[in-house]
Scaffold this motif. Structure first.
Motif, PDB file in Angstrom:
ATOM      1  N   HIS A   1       0.842  -1.205   0.000  1.00  0.00           N
ATOM      2  CA  HIS A   1       0.000   0.000   0.000  1.00  0.00           C
ATOM      3  C   HIS A   1       0.876   1.253   0.000  1.00  0.00           C
ATOM      4  CE1 HIS A   1      -3.824  -1.937   0.367  1.00  0.00           C
ATOM      5  NE2 HIS A   1      -3.600  -2.430   1.574  1.00  0.00           N
ATOM      6  N   ALA A   2       1.908   1.264   0.828  1.00  0.00           N
ATOM      7  CA  ALA A   2       2.791   2.433   0.899  1.00  0.00           C
ATOM      8  C   ALA A   2       3.457   2.694  -0.448  1.00  0.00           C
ATOM      9  CB  ALA A   2       3.851   2.228   1.990  1.00  0.00           C
ATOM     10  N   PHE A   3       3.981   1.654  -1.075  1.00  0.00           N
ATOM     11  CA  PHE A   3       4.605   1.819  -2.393  1.00  0.00           C
ATOM     12  C   PHE A   3       3.599   2.399  -3.387  1.00  0.00           C
ATOM     13  CE2 PHE A   3       7.719  -1.965  -1.635  1.00  0.00           C
ATOM     14  CZ  PHE A   3       8.487  -1.178  -0.796  1.00  0.00           C
TER      15      PHE A   3
ATOM     16  N   LEU B   1       2.972   6.148  -2.426  1.00  0.00           N
ATOM     17  CA  LEU B   1       4.113   7.065  -2.355  1.00  0.00           C
ATOM     18  C   LEU B   1       5.010   7.063  -3.576  1.00  0.00           C
ATOM     19  CD1 LEU B   1       5.111   6.399   1.361  1.00  0.00           C
ATOM     20  CD2 LEU B   1       3.805   8.335   0.443  1.00  0.00           C
ATOM     21  N   LEU B   2       4.926   6.019  -4.395  1.00  0.00           N
ATOM     22  CA  LEU B   2       5.835   5.894  -5.532  1.00  0.00           C
ATOM     23  C   LEU B   2       5.056   5.878  -6.847  1.00  0.00           C
ATOM     24  CD1 LEU B   2       8.122   3.108  -4.039  1.00  0.00           C
ATOM     25  CD2 LEU B   2       8.506   5.583  -4.009  1.00  0.00           C
ATOM     26  N   PRO B   3       5.030   7.007  -7.550  1.00  0.00           N
ATOM     27  CA  PRO B   3       4.254   7.081  -8.791  1.00  0.00           C
ATOM     28  C   PRO B   3       4.624   6.006  -9.817  1.00  0.00           C
ATOM     29  CG  PRO B   3       4.961   9.266  -8.132  1.00  0.00           C
ATOM     30  CD  PRO B   3       5.647   8.280  -7.218  1.00  0.00           C
TER      31      PRO B   3
ATOM     32  N   ALA C   1       2.361 -13.036 -10.260  1.00  0.00           N
ATOM     33  CA  ALA C   1       3.824 -13.156 -10.312  1.00  0.00           C
ATOM     34  C   ALA C   1       4.465 -11.850 -10.759  1.00  0.00           C
ATOM     35  CB  ALA C   1       4.228 -14.300 -11.240  1.00  0.00           C
ATOM     36  N   ARG C   2       3.846 -11.186 -11.708  1.00  0.00           N
ATOM     37  CA  ARG C   2       4.400  -9.919 -12.187  1.00  0.00           C
ATOM     38  C   ARG C   2       4.331  -8.840 -11.111  1.00  0.00           C
ATOM     39  NH1 ARG C   2       1.282  -8.765 -17.381  1.00  0.00           N
ATOM     40  NH2 ARG C   2       2.475  -6.846 -17.315  1.00  0.00           N
ATOM     41  N   LEU C   3       3.223  -8.774 -10.390  1.00  0.00           N
ATOM     42  CA  LEU C   3       3.122  -7.800  -9.297  1.00  0.00           C
ATOM     43  C   LEU C   3       4.067  -8.156  -8.152  1.00  0.00           C
ATOM     44  CD1 LEU C   3      -0.684  -7.098  -9.392  1.00  0.00           C
ATOM     45  CD2 LEU C   3       1.097  -5.353  -9.452  1.00  0.00           C
ATOM     46  N   ALA C   4       4.211  -9.442  -7.879  1.00  0.00           N
ATOM     47  CA  ALA C   4       5.141  -9.866  -6.822  1.00  0.00           C
ATOM     48  C   ALA C   4       6.572  -9.476  -7.183  1.00  0.00           C
ATOM     49  CB  ALA C   4       5.032 -11.370  -6.590  1.00  0.00           C
ATOM     50  N   GLU C   5       6.938  -9.621  -8.451  1.00  0.00           N
ATOM     51  CA  GLU C   5       8.286  -9.245  -8.878  1.00  0.00           C
ATOM     52  C   GLU C   5       8.481  -7.729  -8.786  1.00  0.00           C
ATOM     53  OE1 GLU C   5      12.166  -9.327  -9.903  1.00  0.00           O
ATOM     54  OE2 GLU C   5      10.902 -10.971  -9.222  1.00  0.00           O
ATOM     55  N   LEU C   6       7.497  -6.961  -9.190  1.00  0.00           N
ATOM     56  CA  LEU C   6       7.562  -5.499  -9.050  1.00  0.00           C
ATOM     57  C   LEU C   6       7.747  -5.120  -7.584  1.00  0.00           C
ATOM     58  CD1 LEU C   6       7.212  -2.571 -10.094  1.00  0.00           C
ATOM     59  CD2 LEU C   6       4.732  -2.921  -9.884  1.00  0.00           C
ATOM     60  N   PHE C   7       6.997  -5.767  -6.713  1.00  0.00           N
ATOM     61  CA  PHE C   7       7.083  -5.496  -5.278  1.00  0.00           C
ATOM     62  C   PHE C   7       8.473  -5.845  -4.752  1.00  0.00           C
ATOM     63  CE2 PHE C   7       6.386  -6.900  -0.828  1.00  0.00           C
ATOM     64  CZ  PHE C   7       5.967  -5.684  -0.290  1.00  0.00           C
ATOM     65  N   ARG C   8       9.000  -7.026  -5.122  1.00  0.00           N
ATOM     66  CA  ARG C   8      10.348  -7.428  -4.660  1.00  0.00           C
ATOM     67  C   ARG C   8      11.420  -6.465  -5.157  1.00  0.00           C
ATOM     68  NH1 ARG C   8       8.202 -12.575  -5.514  1.00  0.00           N
ATOM     69  NH2 ARG C   8       9.016 -12.639  -7.633  1.00  0.00           N
ATOM     70  N   GLN C   9      11.329  -6.057  -6.411  1.00  0.00           N
ATOM     71  CA  GLN C   9      12.308  -5.112  -6.952  1.00  0.00           C
ATOM     72  C   GLN C   9      12.264  -3.788  -6.187  1.00  0.00           C
ATOM     73  OE1 GLN C   9      11.344  -4.745 -11.095  1.00  0.00           O
ATOM     74  NE2 GLN C   9      12.292  -6.685 -11.648  1.00  0.00           N
ATOM     75  N   THR C  10      11.079  -3.342  -5.873  1.00  0.00           N
ATOM     76  CA  THR C  10      10.928  -2.085  -5.139  1.00  0.00           C
ATOM     77  C   THR C  10      11.471  -2.226  -3.720  1.00  0.00           C
ATOM     78  OG1 THR C  10       8.982  -1.585  -6.481  1.00  0.00           O
ATOM     79  CG2 THR C  10       9.291  -0.281  -4.476  1.00  0.00           C
TER      80      THR C  10
END
Length: 109
Positions: free
Chosen positions: A13-15, A18-20, A89-98
């Motif tokens: 949620h924070a990402f 806070l991160l466009p 999986a794609r959202l999980a990877e975006l989250f891990r990268q962030t």
């Protein structure tokens, strides 16, 4: 483990807020969700009392943290209709990268 899943969910949620760039990429992935899945997921969120305004944020947080893998919003039932469910999986990877990007920049406590 449930506590850490909640923490990860809240970080998503924070990402998102806070991160466009994160929000833009997450929304792009969400826009590709099958219509039937999206409608079912939104109905579940509505039933839990969420306002439609927060559906994208909630969907990305559940998908990015793997909460949907446990059937929270019906991925298990959908999986019988789809060969695979790549959006989680794609959202999980975006989250891990962030997360990694923040970990490398975070000041030592």
């Amino acid at each position: 483990e449930e506590k850490s899943l909640v923490t990860l969910h809240e970080c998503a949620h924070a990402f998102f807020h806070l991160l466009p760039r994160y929000r833009q990429q997450a929304n792009s992935i969400l826009s590709e969700l099958p219509r039937g899945y999206r409608l079912r997921a939104e109905a579940v969120l509505r039933g839990k009392g969420y306002h439609p305004k927060v559906f994208p944020d909630e969907l990305q947080a559940y998908l990015a943290t793997g909460d949907l893998d446990h059937g929270v919003l019906g991925v298990k039932t959908l999986s019988s209709k789809l060969k695979h469910f790549p959006w989680g999986a794609r959202l999980a990877e975006l989250f891990r990268q962030t997360q990694r990007a923040f970990a490398t920049r975070a000041p030592a406590l």
